[in-house]
Scaffold this active site. Structure first.
Site, PDB file in Angstrom:
ATOM      1  N   ASP A 142       0.876  -1.167   0.000  1.00  0.00           N
ATOM      2  CA  ASP A 142       0.000   0.000   0.000  1.00  0.00           C
ATOM      3  C   ASP A 142       0.918   1.222   0.000  1.00  0.00           C
ATOM      4  O   ASP A 142       1.554   1.527   1.005  1.00  0.00           O
ATOM      5  CB  ASP A 142      -0.888  -0.023   1.256  1.00  0.00           C
ATOM      6  CG  ASP A 142      -1.689   1.264   1.448  1.00  0.00           C
ATOM      7  OD1 ASP A 142      -1.645   2.147   0.562  1.00  0.00           O
ATOM      8  OD2 ASP A 142      -2.362   1.389   2.490  1.00  0.00           O
TER       9      ASP A 142
ATOM     10  N   ASP B 288     -12.987   5.397   2.399  1.00  0.00           N
ATOM     11  CA  ASP B 288     -11.549   5.476   2.708  1.00  0.00           C
ATOM     12  C   ASP B 288     -11.140   6.915   2.981  1.00  0.00           C
ATOM     13  O   ASP B 288     -11.019   7.724   2.055  1.00  0.00           O
ATOM     14  CB  ASP B 288     -10.752   4.894   1.525  1.00  0.00           C
ATOM     15  CG  ASP B 288      -9.235   4.912   1.781  1.00  0.00           C
ATOM     16  OD1 ASP B 288      -8.796   5.533   2.770  1.00  0.00           O
ATOM     17  OD2 ASP B 288      -8.506   4.310   0.976  1.00  0.00           O
TER      18      ASP B 288
ATOM     19  N   LYS C  78       2.763  11.327  -3.182  1.00  0.00           N
ATOM     20  CA  LYS C  78       1.772  10.632  -4.016  1.00  0.00           C
ATOM     21  C   LYS C  78       0.865  11.635  -4.742  1.00  0.00           C
ATOM     22  O   LYS C  78       0.338  11.355  -5.804  1.00  0.00           O
ATOM     23  CB  LYS C  78       0.941   9.693  -3.127  1.00  0.00           C
ATOM     24  CG  LYS C  78       0.016   8.748  -3.876  1.00  0.00           C
ATOM     25  CD  LYS C  78      -0.624   7.784  -2.884  1.00  0.00           C
ATOM     26  CE  LYS C  78      -1.688   6.906  -3.503  1.00  0.00           C
ATOM     27  NZ  LYS C  78      -2.278   5.998  -2.489  1.00  0.00           N
TER      28      LYS C  78
ATOM     29  N   GLU D 260      -7.437   0.376  -4.414  1.00  0.00           N
ATOM     30  CA  GLU D 260      -7.444   0.278  -2.956  1.00  0.00           C
ATOM     31  C   GLU D 260      -8.760  -0.276  -2.394  1.00  0.00           C
ATOM     32  O   GLU D 260      -8.725  -1.147  -1.509  1.00  0.00           O
ATOM     33  CB  GLU D 260      -7.093   1.636  -2.336  1.00  0.00           C
ATOM     34  CG  GLU D 260      -5.609   1.958  -2.524  1.00  0.00           C
ATOM     35  CD  GLU D 260      -5.265   3.429  -2.349  1.00  0.00           C
ATOM     36  OE1 GLU D 260      -6.115   4.204  -1.874  1.00  0.00           O
ATOM     37  OE2 GLU D 260      -4.122   3.805  -2.699  1.00  0.00           O
TER      38      GLU D 260
HETATM   39  P1  ADP Z   1      -3.036   7.371   3.539  1.00  0.00           P
HETATM   40  O1  ADP Z   1      -3.867   6.276   2.973  1.00  0.00           O
HETATM   41  O2  ADP Z   1      -3.428   8.738   3.030  1.00  0.00           O
HETATM   42  O3  ADP Z   1      -1.575   7.138   3.452  1.00  0.00           O
HETATM   43  P2  ADP Z   1      -3.698   6.474   6.226  1.00  0.00           P
HETATM   44  O4  ADP Z   1      -4.826   5.566   5.925  1.00  0.00           O
HETATM   45  O5  ADP Z   1      -2.455   5.859   6.766  1.00  0.00           O
HETATM   46  O6  ADP Z   1      -3.361   7.480   5.072  1.00  0.00           O
HETATM   47  O7  ADP Z   1      -4.246   7.540   7.248  1.00  0.00           O
HETATM   48  C1  ADP Z   1      -3.419   8.521   7.760  1.00  0.00           C
HETATM   49  C2  ADP Z   1      -4.267   9.483   8.532  1.00  0.00           C
HETATM   50  O8  ADP Z   1      -4.904   8.792   9.597  1.00  0.00           O
HETATM   51  C3  ADP Z   1      -3.444  10.599   9.126  1.00  0.00           C
HETATM   52  O9  ADP Z   1      -4.101  11.838   8.931  1.00  0.00           O
HETATM   53  C4  ADP Z   1      -3.409  10.219  10.588  1.00  0.00           C
HETATM   54  O10 ADP Z   1      -3.268  11.357  11.413  1.00  0.00           O
HETATM   55  C5  ADP Z   1      -4.769   9.576  10.755  1.00  0.00           C
HETATM   56  N1  ADP Z   1      -4.845   8.710  11.939  1.00  0.00           N
HETATM   57  C6  ADP Z   1      -4.032   7.692  12.264  1.00  0.00           C
HETATM   58  N2  ADP Z   1      -4.365   7.166  13.452  1.00  0.00           N
HETATM   59  C7  ADP Z   1      -5.434   7.894  13.885  1.00  0.00           C
HETATM   60  C8  ADP Z   1      -6.255   7.866  15.054  1.00  0.00           C
HETATM   61  N3  ADP Z   1      -6.014   7.008  16.036  1.00  0.00           N
HETATM   62  N4  ADP Z   1      -7.263   8.772  15.144  1.00  0.00           N
HETATM   63  C9  ADP Z   1      -7.498   9.652  14.167  1.00  0.00           C
HETATM   64  N5  ADP Z   1      -6.760   9.741  13.056  1.00  0.00           N
HETATM   65  C10 ADP Z   1      -5.744   8.873  12.914  1.00  0.00           C
HETATM   66 MG    MG Z   2      -4.662   4.727   2.096  1.00  0.00          MG
END
Ligand code: ADP
Ligand code: MG
Length: 618
Positions: A23, A210, A86, A186
């Site tokens: 991912d 998502d 990205k 995804e």
């Molecule tokens: P991406 O797919 O864009 O790479 P992710 O699915 O990894 O992102 O999500 C990242 C986001 O999730 C970030 O904004 C992060 O701050 C938020 N995040 C991660 N853990 C938590 C949590 N426990 N509560 C709220 N937001 C969270």
């Molecule tokens: Mg993602």
């Protein structure tokens, strides 16, 4: 190098092949693998973290740091620390004009259709190269963990990624030394992680919600006989947890009676606040209120204030859901399941609002929302490896199909491993004034230079009315039918001149030759991508010289003599850089010429030139 057995009919590899699922996220990336119990799991580092922040830091000594260690440098060295790359993948500057201020690092201010470049000190990087560094880190992690070389991967992309973004993702994989067997959406991967789609008899309609760090994606999928059909997608490429963080920062700036512009001007301070906001936001997923004071700032936040701050963003996501639902042609009651994906779905308000909207559905939220996509990618990898005899693999095309573009480069329209039948189309333009015959040459293979690939056919679009370079719009369409016959159509859209031919790409090609072509492309991957980047830098620079010279001729009366002289000097510098074949030198002088001419080019710029710069050239 070991030989790889490839089933030509299915494109699958022999069983022993190790394939990981990746991912490659805007904010975070992960790599996952299937263990001997057929269970997917995300690979962790020595500290137990499965998540690799998609951040790359370049040290003054020329060292590259990726992930958590790189994230630490966002504060003290934002110019040399690349995040959210990205967003730039597969994009040109004209795609993102107004968001330069979003980034703490330098994005080249070039009005071209070429891929965006990032300047770190004296070096220039494309988003493909930066993404490759993240992928290399994941590859190294997998190799360390699995104690064997990892060469093949399935990589996921958002459902809304266009052709050029998908190609850029493949190229990043290639540059990282990975053979990207398939690019998977995804939402499809996330559903697979929940086991949806593995039973041929089930028929379901899924909504995949998502909400990640910077992007939001809602997809309505129809799952029938193990096949995911995308009924509709919607989303927002600028909506995610980052917005929550920014809203918190703005709130703190207001509460602390600070000047917004001054804080934003101070990149280190604003990055520090950004990271603090994220930390507090995450805690609010499990705690009611936060009271905190640090560095002279009051960093307090209550749950209800937080909800108030983020409600507009959550609402925006729900409106996207409404649109996606409308586009799918279904009513709410026809949606069976909702799958939660992305770290931001941990925020209680988000979950609650989504639940309210998709009333009466079964919720899939018990897997780690930031891991589900990688887990599903690992399952897809396992299927492609032929490890799941119960799942039928569809016919695919074993080698990529594309055409030659300026500089002898291969531009792939149908990537290898695409299920057939399939079709693709793309627009091109010319590089020389008054071209009336436009040649289209079709190639098959994985190498970046067409000279290394297999030529399938060539034909000319004749009688195109004379137009300035860059004005013709040539649409090239590929249609590969179920019998493996490829129809290539080309049409100049302004004049309507068109031409089509048919070829059989597999004709006269043995299994051994296909294998050899694939092995060659793996062995030369890095060299190939680097060569292509140099060729692209050269062709773009030559185009700029050509256009600038023409610009000087046309507008000589409107320019001052120092402007004329300076431009000529800069053109000369670029010309000598071109002679060196050095990518960074060429890009440096390209940037210098652009920056020098920008102020007066804008003053006298004629529209034809603006238009003439668009589109890949054939
Ligand atoms: P991406 O797919 O864009 O790479 P992710 O699915 O990894 O992102 O999500 C990242 C986001 O999730 C970030 O904004 C992060 O701050 C938020 N995040 C991660 N853990 C938590 C949590 N426990 N509560 C709220 N937001 C969270
Ligand atoms: Mg993602």
């Amino acid at each position: 190098m070991a030989k790889v057995g490839i089933n030509i009919a299915t494109g699958s590899l022999q069983k022993e092949e190790l394939i990981v699922g990746i991912d490659l996220g805007t904010t975070n990336s992960l790599v996952a693998f299937i263990n001997s119990n057929q269970e997917p799991y995300a690979l962790n580092d020595m500290d137990g973290f499965t998540i690799v922040p998609s951040i790359v830091h370049f040290t003054a000594a020329g060292e590259v740091i990726v992930g958590n260690e790189a994230k630490k440098h966002l504060i003290e060295d934002p110019q040399n620390t690349v995040y959210s790359v990205k967003r730039l993948l597969g994009k040109s500057f004209s795609d993102l004009k107004n968001i330069q201020q979003y980034f703490g690092y330098k994005i080249l201010d070039q009005e071209t259709e070429g891929l965006i470049k990032i300047r770190i000190r004296d070096k220039y990087y494309t988003a493909i190269e930066i993404s490759a560094l993240i992928l290399k880190e994941l590859k190294a992690r997998a190799e360390h963990y699995l104690k064997t070389p990892v060469k093949r991967a399935v990589i996921t992309v958002p459902a809304y990624f266009n052709d050029s973004q998908r190609q850029a993702t493949r190229d990043a994989g290639k540059l990282a030394g990975l053979d990207v067997l398939r690019i998977v959406n995804e939402p499809t991967a996330a559903s697979l992680a929940y086991g949806l789609g593995l039973d041929k008899n089930e028929h379901q309609v899924l909504a995949v919600y998502d909400l990640g760090g910077g992007t939001f994606d809602i997809s309505i999928l129809n799952l029938h006989e193990g096949i995911f059909e995308v009924l509709s997608t919607n989303g927002d490429t600028f909506l995610g947890g980052d917005d929550f963080d920014k809203a918190i920062v703005n709130y703190w700036i207001f509460e602390n009676k600070k000047n917004l512009d001054e804080v934003l001007e101070d990149k280190s301070l604003s990055q520090w606040l950004r990271l603090k906001a994220e930390e507090i936001k995450k805690r609010l997923s499990f705690e009611e209120n936060i009271v905190l004071q640090e560095n002279g700032w009051q960093l307090n936040l209550t749950q209800s204030k937080f909800n108030e701050l983020i409600l507009p963003f959550v609402d925006r996501s729900i409106r996207c859901c409404e649109k996606a639902l409308a586009d799918s042609g279904l009513s709410l009651t026809e949606i069976n399941n909702v799958v939660f994906v992305g770290g931001s779905t941990r925020t209680p308000l988000v979950k609650q609002q989504v639940k309210n909207f998709f009333k009466g559905t079964i919720l899939f939220d018990n897997l780690n929302p930031d891991e589900v996509v990688a887990l599903g990618a690992a399952i897809e990898a396992d299927i492609l490896a032929g490890n799941r005899s119960d799942i039928l693999l569809l016919d695919v095309t074993p080698l990529s199909l594309g055409i030659e573009t300026l500089g002898g480069l291969m531009d792939t329209l149908i990537p290898r491993n695409s299920k057939i039948p399939t079709k693709a189309a793309r627009q091109y333009t010319t590089s020389i004034d008054g071209q009336s015959n436009i040649k289209i040459t079709v190639f098959q293979g994985e190498r970046d230079l067409v000279s290394e690939n297999r030529k399938l056919a060539t034909f000319e679009l004749k009688g195109v009315p004379a137009m300035p370079a860059g004005l013709p719009k040539v649409e090239v369409g590929f249609l590969l039918n179920a019998d493996g016959i490829l129809t290539v159509m080309a049409k100049e859209l302004r004049s309507g001149v068109s031409q089509a031919i048919e070829v059989k790409p597999q004709y006269g090609l043995t299994d051994n030759e296909v294998e050899k072509m694939l092995m060659d492309s793996l062995e030369n991957a890095q060299k190939d991508v680097e060569t292509r980047m140099v060729v692209e830098a050269i062709t773009e620079a030559k185009q700029l010289v050509y256009l600038t010279e023409r610009f000087l001729e046309k507008n000589s009366e409107m320019l001052r003599s120092d402007e004329m002289e300076g431009t000529r000097q800069k053109i000369e510098n670029l010309a000598s850089a071109l002679a060196t074949n050095e990518k960074d030198a060429i890009l440096h002088h390209h940037e210098a010429l652009n920056e020098f001419t920008a102020p007066f080019a804008e003053r006298v710029m004629d529209k034809a030139i603006a238009i003439a710069m668009k589109g890949k050239k054939i």
